[in-house]
Design an enzyme around this catalytic site. Structure first.
Site, PDB file in Angstrom:
ATOM      1  N   ARG A  51     -90.458  22.752   8.852  1.00 50.43           N
ATOM      2  CA  ARG A  51     -89.719  21.626   8.241  1.00 50.43           C
ATOM      3  C   ARG A  51     -88.816  22.137   7.118  1.00 50.43           C
ATOM      4  O   ARG A  51     -87.682  21.698   6.979  1.00 50.43           O
ATOM      5  CB  ARG A  51     -90.691  20.564   7.713  1.00 50.43           C
ATOM      6  CG  ARG A  51     -90.015  19.561   6.798  1.00 50.43           C
ATOM      7  CD  ARG A  51     -90.794  18.273   6.545  1.00 50.43           C
ATOM      8  NE  ARG A  51     -92.219  18.405   6.434  1.00 50.43           N
ATOM      9  CZ  ARG A  51     -92.879  18.914   5.376  1.00 50.43           C
ATOM     10  NH1 ARG A  51     -92.224  19.327   4.316  1.00 50.43           N
ATOM     11  NH2 ARG A  51     -94.194  18.992   5.395  1.00 50.43           N
ATOM     12  N   TYR A 104     -68.190   3.408  10.297  1.00 55.35           N
ATOM     13  CA  TYR A 104     -69.248   3.205  11.281  1.00 55.35           C
ATOM     14  C   TYR A 104     -70.227   2.127  10.781  1.00 55.35           C
ATOM     15  O   TYR A 104     -70.648   2.164   9.613  1.00 55.35           O
ATOM     16  CB  TYR A 104     -69.970   4.528  11.536  1.00 55.35           C
ATOM     17  CG  TYR A 104     -71.192   4.359  12.398  1.00 55.35           C
ATOM     18  CD1 TYR A 104     -71.103   3.728  13.641  1.00 55.35           C
ATOM     19  CD2 TYR A 104     -72.443   4.806  11.977  1.00 55.35           C
ATOM     20  CE1 TYR A 104     -72.223   3.548  14.423  1.00 55.35           C
ATOM     21  CE2 TYR A 104     -73.566   4.626  12.764  1.00 55.35           C
ATOM     22  CZ  TYR A 104     -73.445   3.993  13.990  1.00 55.35           C
ATOM     23  OH  TYR A 104     -74.557   3.805  14.764  1.00 55.35           O
ATOM     24  N   ASP A 176     -66.692  11.573   5.908  1.00 54.42           N
ATOM     25  CA  ASP A 176     -67.337  11.623   7.220  1.00 54.42           C
ATOM     26  C   ASP A 176     -66.294  12.184   8.187  1.00 54.42           C
ATOM     27  O   ASP A 176     -65.296  11.524   8.497  1.00 54.42           O
ATOM     28  CB  ASP A 176     -67.798  10.215   7.625  1.00 54.42           C
ATOM     29  CG  ASP A 176     -68.582  10.224   8.932  1.00 54.42           C
ATOM     30  OD1 ASP A 176     -68.310  11.094   9.783  1.00 54.42           O
ATOM     31  OD2 ASP A 176     -69.440   9.340   9.109  1.00 54.42           O
ATOM     32  N   LYS A 201     -71.956  13.714  18.276  1.00 58.60           N
ATOM     33  CA  LYS A 201     -70.656  13.412  18.891  1.00 58.60           C
ATOM     34  C   LYS A 201     -69.969  14.689  19.385  1.00 58.60           C
ATOM     35  O   LYS A 201     -70.532  15.374  20.218  1.00 58.60           O
ATOM     36  CB  LYS A 201     -69.825  12.612  17.885  1.00 58.60           C
ATOM     37  CG  LYS A 201     -70.585  11.413  17.269  1.00 58.60           C
ATOM     38  CD  LYS A 201     -71.031  10.443  18.331  1.00 58.60           C
ATOM     39  CE  LYS A 201     -71.734   9.189  17.875  1.00 58.60           C
ATOM     40  NZ  LYS A 201     -72.692   9.228  16.799  1.00 58.60           N
TER      41      LYS A 201
HETATM   42  O1  P1T Z   1     -75.774   8.242  15.403  1.00 59.53           O
HETATM   43  P1  P1T Z   1     -75.939   9.237  14.301  1.00 59.53           P
HETATM   44  O2  P1T Z   1     -76.000  10.653  14.772  1.00 59.53           O
HETATM   45  O3  P1T Z   1     -77.029   8.891  13.350  1.00 59.53           O
HETATM   46  O4  P1T Z   1     -74.570   9.220  13.452  1.00 59.53           O
HETATM   47  C1  P1T Z   1     -74.135   8.094  12.731  1.00 59.53           C
HETATM   48  C2  P1T Z   1     -72.639   8.094  12.624  1.00 59.53           C
HETATM   49  C3  P1T Z   1     -72.057   8.542  11.448  1.00 59.53           C
HETATM   50  N1  P1T Z   1     -70.717   8.575  11.287  1.00 59.53           N
HETATM   51  C4  P1T Z   1     -69.890   8.172  12.264  1.00 59.53           C
HETATM   52  C5  P1T Z   1     -68.414   8.205  12.042  1.00 59.53           C
HETATM   53  C6  P1T Z   1     -70.412   7.713  13.476  1.00 59.53           C
HETATM   54  O5  P1T Z   1     -69.557   7.322  14.433  1.00 59.53           O
HETATM   55  C7  P1T Z   1     -71.817   7.660  13.669  1.00 59.53           C
HETATM   56  C8  P1T Z   1     -72.444   7.145  14.924  1.00 59.53           C
HETATM   57  N2  P1T Z   1     -71.569   6.379  15.701  1.00 59.53           N
HETATM   58  C9  P1T Z   1     -71.878   5.786  16.894  1.00 59.53           C
HETATM   59  C10 P1T Z   1     -73.084   5.860  17.484  1.00 59.53           C
HETATM   60  C11 P1T Z   1     -70.773   5.032  17.513  1.00 59.53           C
HETATM   61  O6  P1T Z   1     -70.827   4.726  18.727  1.00 59.53           O
HETATM   62  O7  P1T Z   1     -69.803   4.746  16.808  1.00 59.53           O
END
Ligand code: P1T
Length: 382
Positions: A51, A104, A176, A201
């Site tokens: 961890r 988001y 971000d 992504k």
């Molecule tokens: O889903 P996660 O890995 O926890 O990431 C969150 C997140 C953070 N920042 C941006 C710009 C994002 O697009 C996302 C997650 N977005 C999606 C799941 C979506 O479909 O827009």
């Protein structure tokens, strides 16, 4: 002649990925061990308990930090886990942050429903006007949070100007960088204090791993993030780290094709009679086009548009594509289509970040461009 620094592709393929010294394997092994033998009490070879750190995670962190031009990088179990750690590291009860008007939905939910009840306040602002930010930045505002390009409207924000405004008021700037990826944009080089990614992504790139990443050049922030990574434990598994690292090796190639395909899709949509407005920074008509040209190395793979037929037609249309899958998430090889107001951004309903009900978002994948255009055409024409 000063030695030339290795290019992006070389760094993506080699940083943190030296052949295994024991066997020569050119792909670093996935280290599944949860614990590490110690030579004596407090005398380890750098790892103690998985961890707090393990070689697979370290390899990914070295790779991604190198691509973001950061001295420190931290991998998390999801993008939101990374955001959570960053927000906890930067804000105390009584302090506030500025959120953008487009972001988001999960980020807004985290701030509004998890952070705000602990006494951390927030306000929203139109960050496309950094010159207005100074008036908003009261002493208790410690942080400006921004996405560029933003999810789902593809707004482009001036990172350098935001950093200047934030720093002038004693606040920090977090970007971000999920939509742009380090291939298209390096926010730390433009003045941001920390960068966050959903590596679910483009970095992973194949819709098969959830992950997050945070990078910074601030030593004190890095110390705090390392502490939180261990103390709250939202860490990715070694296998997840391997998957993201493998994805990143082809990031440059994939982003080139994502950009090319998205440009074709945006052009096509702009000429379609059922489409009201296309959001793509690569279009000369986009309000952030010139800024994107200066700030980014390409315009990305995300496109959104408003359906002229309104909410009903948009809701129907997203079910009619045959290649674009109706699904949340983005940034992978396959094309996706979704309705943000009802899906990814349902949690912003009624807030300053609310999204138009007729907005359709596309994650343009790596399929043959003509097939994607034909698919959208038949879905829009029905
Ligand atoms: O889903 P996660 O890995 O926890 O990431 C969150 C997140 C953070 N920042 C941006 C710009 C994002 O697009 C996302 C997650 N977005 C999606 C799941 C979506 O479909 O827009």
């Amino acid at each position: 002649m000063s030695p030339r620094e290795p290019g992006f592709e070389t760094r993506a393929i080699h940083l943190g990925q030296e052949p295994d010294p024991g066997t020569g394997a050119v792909v670093p092994p996935i280290h599944l061990a949860t614990t590490y033998r110690q030579e004596g009490v407090g005398r380890s070879q750098g790892f103690e308990y998985s961890r707090s750190g393990n070689p697979s995670r370290r390899a990914l962190e070295v790779q991604l930090a190198g691509l973001e031009r950061a001295s420190h990088g931290f991998a998390f179990a999801s993008g939101l886990a990374g955001e959570d750690a960053l927000l906890r590291a930067l804000l105390r009860p009584g302090q506030r942050l500025v959120l953008p008007r487009d972001a988001y939905g999960g980020t807004f939910r985290l701030v509004d429903q998890v952070l705000a009840p602990t006494g951390v306040g927030y306000l929203t602002a139109d960050l496309s006007r950094p010159q207005d930010l100074a008036q908003l930045l009261a002493p208790e505002v410690r942080l400006v949070w921004a996405e560029t390009p933003s999810n789902p409207r593809l707004e482009v924000l001036d990172i350098g100007a935001l950093a200047q405004a934030a720093h002038g008021a004693g606040a920090l700037l977090v970007i971000d960088n999920t939509f742009a990826t380090p291939y298209l944009q390096n926010p730390l080089e433009l003045g941001a204090d920390a960068v966050v990614h959903s590596s679910t992504k483009y970095l992973g790139g194949h819709s098969d791993v959830v992950g997050g990443f945070v990078a910074t050049n601030l030593d004190w922030l890095a110390e705090s993030l390392a502490f939180l990574q261990n103390a709250t434990g939202a860490v990715p598994s070694p296998f997840d780290c391997y998957l993201v690292q493998r994805g990143v090796r082809t990031l440059a190639l994939r982003m080139e094709r994502h950009c090319a395909n998205a440009a074709r899709v945006a052009d096509f949509l702009q000429q379609h009679p059922a489409v009201e407005q296309v959001n793509y920074p690569g279009l000369p008509s986009h309000p952030g086009h010139e800024l994107a040209r200066r700030q980014m190395r390409g315009f990305g793979g995300m496109v959104s548009f408003r359906h002229r037929g309104g909410e009903g037609a948009a809701t129907e249309m997203v079910t009619l594509t045959r290649i674009f899958h109706l699904a949340e998430s983005l940034g992978a090889v396959e094309s996706l289509i979704e309705l943000p107001a009802r899906m990814t951004h349902a949690s912003v309903a009624g807030s300053d970040l609310a999204v138009e009900a007729d907005l359709v978002r596309l994650s343009v994948g790596l399929e043959t461009a003509e097939d994607l255009l034909e698919d959208l055409d038949q879905a829009l024409d029905r």
